[in-house]
Scaffold this motif. Structure first.
Motif, PDB file in Angstrom:
ATOM      1  N   ALA A  32      87.296 -40.521 -35.205  1.00 22.16           N
ATOM      2  CA  ALA A  32      87.137 -39.089 -35.462  1.00 22.16           C
ATOM      3  C   ALA A  32      86.216 -38.457 -34.431  1.00 22.16           C
ATOM      4  O   ALA A  32      86.441 -37.318 -33.985  1.00 22.16           O
ATOM      5  N   GLN A  33      85.173 -39.161 -34.023  1.00 24.29           N
ATOM      6  CA  GLN A  33      84.239 -38.618 -33.061  1.00 24.29           C
ATOM      7  C   GLN A  33      84.824 -38.571 -31.646  1.00 24.29           C
ATOM      8  O   GLN A  33      84.460 -37.725 -30.848  1.00 24.29           O
ATOM      9  N   SER A  34      85.736 -39.475 -31.367  1.00 22.99           N
ATOM     10  CA  SER A  34      86.303 -39.520 -30.018  1.00 22.99           C
ATOM     11  C   SER A  34      87.453 -38.523 -29.848  1.00 22.99           C
ATOM     12  O   SER A  34      87.820 -38.212 -28.714  1.00 22.99           O
ATOM     13  N   SER A  35      88.024 -38.049 -30.917  1.00 22.16           N
ATOM     14  CA  SER A  35      89.113 -37.072 -30.785  1.00 22.16           C
ATOM     15  C   SER A  35      88.555 -35.661 -31.013  1.00 22.16           C
ATOM     16  O   SER A  35      87.637 -35.463 -31.789  1.00 22.16           O
ATOM     17  N   ARG A  36      89.150 -34.724 -30.317  1.00 19.17           N
ATOM     18  CA  ARG A  36      88.713 -33.333 -30.436  1.00 19.17           C
ATOM     19  C   ARG A  36      89.792 -32.519 -31.128  1.00 19.17           C
ATOM     20  O   ARG A  36      90.986 -32.748 -30.931  1.00 19.17           O
ATOM     21  N   ALA A  37      89.362 -31.572 -31.887  1.00 18.22           N
ATOM     22  CA  ALA A  37      90.299 -30.645 -32.515  1.00 18.22           C
ATOM     23  C   ALA A  37      90.907 -29.758 -31.417  1.00 18.22           C
ATOM     24  O   ALA A  37      90.261 -29.489 -30.404  1.00 18.22           O
ATOM     25  N   PRO A  38      92.130 -29.254 -31.603  1.00 12.90           N
ATOM     26  CA  PRO A  38      92.765 -28.400 -30.578  1.00 12.90           C
ATOM     27  C   PRO A  38      91.918 -27.183 -30.221  1.00 12.90           C
ATOM     28  O   PRO A  38      91.955 -26.715 -29.080  1.00 12.90           O
ATOM     29  N   VAL A  39      91.151 -26.649 -31.128  1.00 13.17           N
ATOM     30  CA  VAL A  39      90.311 -25.486 -30.857  1.00 13.17           C
ATOM     31  C   VAL A  39      89.216 -25.834 -29.855  1.00 13.17           C
ATOM     32  O   VAL A  39      88.808 -25.011 -29.042  1.00 13.17           O
ATOM     33  N   GLN A  40      88.735 -27.080 -29.848  1.00 10.81           N
ATOM     34  CA  GLN A  40      87.654 -27.500 -28.971  1.00 10.81           C
ATOM     35  C   GLN A  40      88.149 -27.834 -27.570  1.00 10.81           C
ATOM     36  O   GLN A  40      87.355 -27.975 -26.670  1.00 10.81           O
ATOM     37  N   ALA A  41      89.425 -27.987 -27.384  1.00 12.36           N
ATOM     38  CA  ALA A  41      89.950 -28.415 -26.090  1.00 12.36           C
ATOM     39  C   ALA A  41      89.928 -27.347 -25.042  1.00 12.36           C
ATOM     40  O   ALA A  41      89.681 -26.248 -25.132  1.00 12.36           O
TER      41      ALA A  41
END
Length: 155
Positions: A146-155
């Motif tokens: 979860a910490q290594s993946s980013r939500a689409p809004v954060q990209a």
């Protein structure tokens, strides 16, 4: 170091702890005091699924497992003569997993999670998972993912 009971270990008072058929618990003479069973101290790396561990009061449960038996006294109104407990419940602090502030009662056959803390009884636990197969290891893996993946809004 953990205390381990191999499947063919001899019990106290002439009792024997032996493996049942696949998936069954051990045959354990109810009159056997868990403190009198033959045991040996082993490194956690030597513990395998299917082994039986004795967990002393105040100790962390080293692996995931199933409660087979408990021995010892606990405070409560259900105590019999001489303070002996009439219940089969053991109490385990699972606050690291659930946030529950009180120890959780566990009966033979209930699941126990590695790193939870045994409270007041000597427990006999059949190991069901070790190392990366434990519930705690899976929780850590999920948090890392979860910490290594980013939500689409954060990209």
């Amino acid at each position: 170091p953990e205390y381990i009971l191999r499947k063919d270990g001899q019990g106290g008072k002439g009792g024997k702890l032996a493996a049942g058929e696949e998936g069954e618990g051990p045959e354990l003479d109810p009159s056997v005091n868990l403190n009198q069973l033959h045991k040996e101290e082993v490194d956690i790396n030597d513990v395998k699924v299917g082994d039986y561990l004795l967990v002393i009061p105040g100790a962390r449960i080293p692996t995931d497992g199933v409660l087979v038996a408990r021995d010892g006294l606990h405070k409560g109104s259900d105590n019999g003569p001489n303070g002996a407990s009439k219940t089969t419940s053991a109490y385990v602090d699972e606050s690291a997993f659930s946030g529950e502030p009180f120890p959780v009662p566990k009966s033979p056959g209930d699941s126990l999670y590695g790193s939870s803390v045994n409270q007041l009884s000597v427990l006999l636990v059949r190991v069901t998972a070790t190392g990366s197969g434990t519930v705690l290891a899976r929780i850590v893996r999920l948090i890392e993912e979860a910490q290594s993946s980013r939500a689409p809004v954060q990209a």
